[in-house]
Scaffold this active site. Structure first.
Site, PDB file in Angstrom:
ATOM      1  N   GLY A  24       0.832  -1.206   0.000  1.00  0.00           N
ATOM      2  CA  GLY A  24       0.000   0.000   0.000  1.00  0.00           C
ATOM      3  C   GLY A  24       0.863   1.251   0.000  1.00  0.00           C
ATOM      4  CG  ASN A  34      -5.226  -8.945   1.286  1.00  0.00           C
ATOM      5  OD1 ASN A  34      -4.931  -7.757   1.146  1.00  0.00           O
ATOM      6  ND2 ASN A  34      -6.385  -9.342   1.787  1.00  0.00           N
ATOM      7  CE  LYS A  90       0.657 -13.914  25.376  1.00  0.00           C
ATOM      8  NZ  LYS A  90       0.121 -15.120  24.741  1.00  0.00           N
ATOM      9  CE1 TYR A 103      -9.376   2.845   8.020  1.00  0.00           C
ATOM     10  CE2 TYR A 103     -10.078   5.003   8.806  1.00  0.00           C
ATOM     11  CZ  TYR A 103      -9.077   4.154   8.370  1.00  0.00           C
ATOM     12  OH  TYR A 103      -7.787   4.608   8.270  1.00  0.00           O
ATOM     13  CE  LYS A 150      -7.207   1.618  10.698  1.00  0.00           C
ATOM     14  NZ  LYS A 150      -5.873   1.035  10.554  1.00  0.00           N
TER      15      LYS A 150
HETATM   16  P1  NAD Z   1      -3.520   1.626   1.268  1.00  0.00           P
HETATM   17  O1  NAD Z   1      -4.877   1.173   0.883  1.00  0.00           O
HETATM   18  O2  NAD Z   1      -2.667   2.282   0.240  1.00  0.00           O
HETATM   19  O3  NAD Z   1      -2.698   0.438   1.874  1.00  0.00           O
HETATM   20  C1  NAD Z   1      -3.256  -0.564   2.687  1.00  0.00           C
HETATM   21  C2  NAD Z   1      -2.618  -1.896   2.312  1.00  0.00           C
HETATM   22  O4  NAD Z   1      -3.125  -2.918   3.179  1.00  0.00           O
HETATM   23  C3  NAD Z   1      -2.930  -2.314   0.873  1.00  0.00           C
HETATM   24  O5  NAD Z   1      -1.761  -2.685   0.189  1.00  0.00           O
HETATM   25  C4  NAD Z   1      -3.869  -3.510   1.060  1.00  0.00           C
HETATM   26  O6  NAD Z   1      -3.790  -4.424   0.009  1.00  0.00           O
HETATM   27  C5  NAD Z   1      -3.393  -4.070   2.387  1.00  0.00           C
HETATM   28  N1  NAD Z   1      -4.397  -4.876   3.095  1.00  0.00           N
HETATM   29  C6  NAD Z   1      -5.670  -4.533   3.397  1.00  0.00           C
HETATM   30  N2  NAD Z   1      -6.289  -5.541   4.025  1.00  0.00           N
HETATM   31  C7  NAD Z   1      -5.379  -6.535   4.142  1.00  0.00           C
HETATM   32  C8  NAD Z   1      -5.406  -7.838   4.732  1.00  0.00           C
HETATM   33  N3  NAD Z   1      -6.526  -8.330   5.308  1.00  0.00           N
HETATM   34  N4  NAD Z   1      -4.285  -8.593   4.680  1.00  0.00           N
HETATM   35  C9  NAD Z   1      -3.161  -8.115   4.093  1.00  0.00           C
HETATM   36  N5  NAD Z   1      -3.062  -6.909   3.524  1.00  0.00           N
HETATM   37  C10 NAD Z   1      -4.173  -6.121   3.550  1.00  0.00           C
HETATM   38  O7  NAD Z   1      -3.706   2.619   2.523  1.00  0.00           O
HETATM   39  P2  NAD Z   1      -2.633   3.516   3.286  1.00  0.00           P
HETATM   40  O8  NAD Z   1      -3.001   4.929   3.112  1.00  0.00           O
HETATM   41  O9  NAD Z   1      -1.264   3.065   2.964  1.00  0.00           O
HETATM   42  O10 NAD Z   1      -2.973   3.154   4.804  1.00  0.00           O
HETATM   43  C11 NAD Z   1      -2.161   2.259   5.541  1.00  0.00           C
HETATM   44  C12 NAD Z   1      -2.585   2.237   6.996  1.00  0.00           C
HETATM   45  O11 NAD Z   1      -2.502   3.548   7.558  1.00  0.00           O
HETATM   46  C13 NAD Z   1      -4.025   1.769   7.213  1.00  0.00           C
HETATM   47  O12 NAD Z   1      -4.069   0.985   8.386  1.00  0.00           O
HETATM   48  C14 NAD Z   1      -4.791   3.059   7.417  1.00  0.00           C
HETATM   49  O13 NAD Z   1      -5.918   2.864   8.227  1.00  0.00           O
HETATM   50  C15 NAD Z   1      -3.751   3.911   8.123  1.00  0.00           C
HETATM   51  N6  NAD Z   1      -4.016   5.345   7.921  1.00  0.00           N
HETATM   52  C16 NAD Z   1      -3.662   5.963   6.756  1.00  0.00           C
HETATM   53  C17 NAD Z   1      -3.938   7.310   6.602  1.00  0.00           C
HETATM   54  C18 NAD Z   1      -3.539   8.072   5.374  1.00  0.00           C
HETATM   55  O14 NAD Z   1      -3.805   9.272   5.296  1.00  0.00           O
HETATM   56  N7  NAD Z   1      -2.889   7.486   4.390  1.00  0.00           N
HETATM   57  C19 NAD Z   1      -4.590   8.024   7.616  1.00  0.00           C
HETATM   58  C20 NAD Z   1      -4.959   7.339   8.772  1.00  0.00           C
HETATM   59  C21 NAD Z   1      -4.642   6.010   8.927  1.00  0.00           C
END
Ligand code: NAD
Ligand code: UDP
Length: 329
Positions: free
Chosen positions: A11, A33, A106, A146, A150
């Site tokens: 991601g 995934n 853990k 979501y 979280k």
């Molecule tokens: P993104 O969608 O680009 O990346 C998320 C990645 O997680 C993707 O590659 C996806 O394929 C993978 N994924 C999702 N479900 C999965 C699973 N069950 N098993 C394995 N892989 C899985 O999003 P991002 O912006 O990179 O966000 C990453 C994290 O940061 C997330 O947890 C998101 O909640 C958190 N976050 C991001 C932001 C932001 O502004 N980018 C803000 C708040 C929180």
């Protein structure tokens, strides 16, 4: 050599974390995934000697051979349209996925850092948001899948810390942007830049008076790196407090693109937070961290990245046809 597992590696944020930890001389195991990520994001380092990739859904039992020093749990859909399209997977990755990773931490005696979000504050009644605010979340609204995943993630992480003495960290991330976001993931910055590159009008949801505070990815990654090394176990906001209305943000993108696009107005999605701005006093105090990259600079770097994408990527139609995510009610 220290070994770190990074979930969500394909991601946006996960791929930047992999890069940072490889540069810091860690052995990095990336896991994803591909549900919202892209293999292109890990192409940069997939042949690196200190990188291994495992394709796996973290909501299912996770097996890792060998030691682990750190786990960074970043797997989760993050764009509102993504998590409304795959609500059950979103709930599972925040709850079951986090539980699996805490269990793994853990058993390996590893330190774990989980990616939480400003969405735990919901549509906030306190402004700016500091870590002691409990939030204003509608559990059964469209964003509840979501937000509540979280919030559960934070609760179970603190329970593992208190009950099992696990070394845990929680980062509450505010809107972050930069290269390797998916152009059509529906979030406002890729949406606006994609529209401007395709010569379309920019779609503002609501009247555009709602605010966000955008942080460039390199600043966020530095904050996360420092938090992981710290001995602090409670949630920490990481974000850029420079707040802007979405309407002004659209105009900044139009100016950056040097074009004369118009903005058009669509319905404001249900429970869309009206204001968001991090209070980062805690991060300043305990991590000696604050963002360094101004929006004008970060937007230019991001715009140049999107300009380098192929026409095929630019015209992918995953989310462009949605009026707004109210369609998912
Ligand atoms: P993104 O969608 O680009 O990346 C998320 C990645 O997680 C993707 O590659 C996806 O394929 C993978 N994924 C999702 N479900 C999965 C699973 N069950 N098993 C394995 N892989 C899985 O999003 P991002 O912006 O990179 O966000 C990453 C994290 O940061 C997330 O947890 C998101 O909640 C958190 N976050 C991001 C932001 C932001 O502004 N980018 C803000 C708040 C929180
Ligand atoms: N937004 C918008 N037009 C778009 C996409 C988003 O006006 O094409 C608005 C959205 O309603 C929200 C803000 O931009 O008020 C930020 O949305 P985003 O999806 O990036 O993330 P959020 O901060 O809401 O999680």
């Amino acid at each position: 050599m220290k070994r770190v597992l990074i979930t969500g590696a394909a991601g946006f944020l996960g791929s930047h974390l992999c890069e940072r930890f490889l540069n810091e001389n860690f052995f990095v195991i990336g896991m994803d995934n591909f549900i919202t990520g892209s293999s292109k994001n890990i192409d940069l380092f997939k042949n690196h000697n200190n990188f291994e990739f495992i394709e796996h859904d973290v909501s299912k039992y996770i097996q890792i051979n060998g030691d682990l020093d750190y786990i960074l749990h970043f797997a989760s859909p993050a764009s509102p349209i993504d998590y409304l399209k795959i609500p059950i997977q979103t709930l599972k990755v925040g709850s079951l996925g986090t539980h699996n990773l805490l269990g793994l931490a853990k058993s390996k005696k590893a330190t774990i850092l989980v990616a939480s979000t400003s969405e735990v504050y919901g549509d906030p009644l306190v402004h700016p948001q500091n870590e002691s605010y409990f939030g204003n979340v509608n559990p059964i609204g469209p964003r509840g899948v979501y937000d509540e995943a979280k919030r559960f993630q934070e609760a179970i992480t603190m329970a593992y810390h208190r009950f099992h003495n696990l070394d845990t960290k929680i980062v509450r991330i505010f809107n972050t942007y930069g290269p390797r976001m998916r152009l059509n993931d529906g979030r406002v910055l890729p949406a606006f830049i994609g529209q401007s590159l395709r010569n379309e009008d920019l779609t503002i949801f609501g009247d555009g008076s709602q605010t966000r505070s955008f942080c460039y990815v390199d600043d966020l990654i530095e904050g996360i790196y420092r938090l992981l090394q710290s001995d602090y176990n409670y949630p920490v906001n990481i974000g850029n407090p420079n707040e802007i209305t979405i309407k002004d943000f659209a105009n900044e993108i139009i100016k950056l693109s040097g074009s004369s696009h118009k903005v058009i107005f669509k319905d404001l999605p249900e429970n869309d937070p009206l204001k968001r701005k991090p209070d980062i006093d805690l991060a300043k105090k305990i991590l000696d961290w604050e963002p360094k990259i101004q929006r004008i600079e970060g937007l230019k770097l991001t715009y140049d990245y999107f300009c380098s994408l192929s026409d095929e990527e630019l015209n992918k139609k995953d989310h462009q046809n949605f009026e707004s995510y109210n369609n998912y009610k």
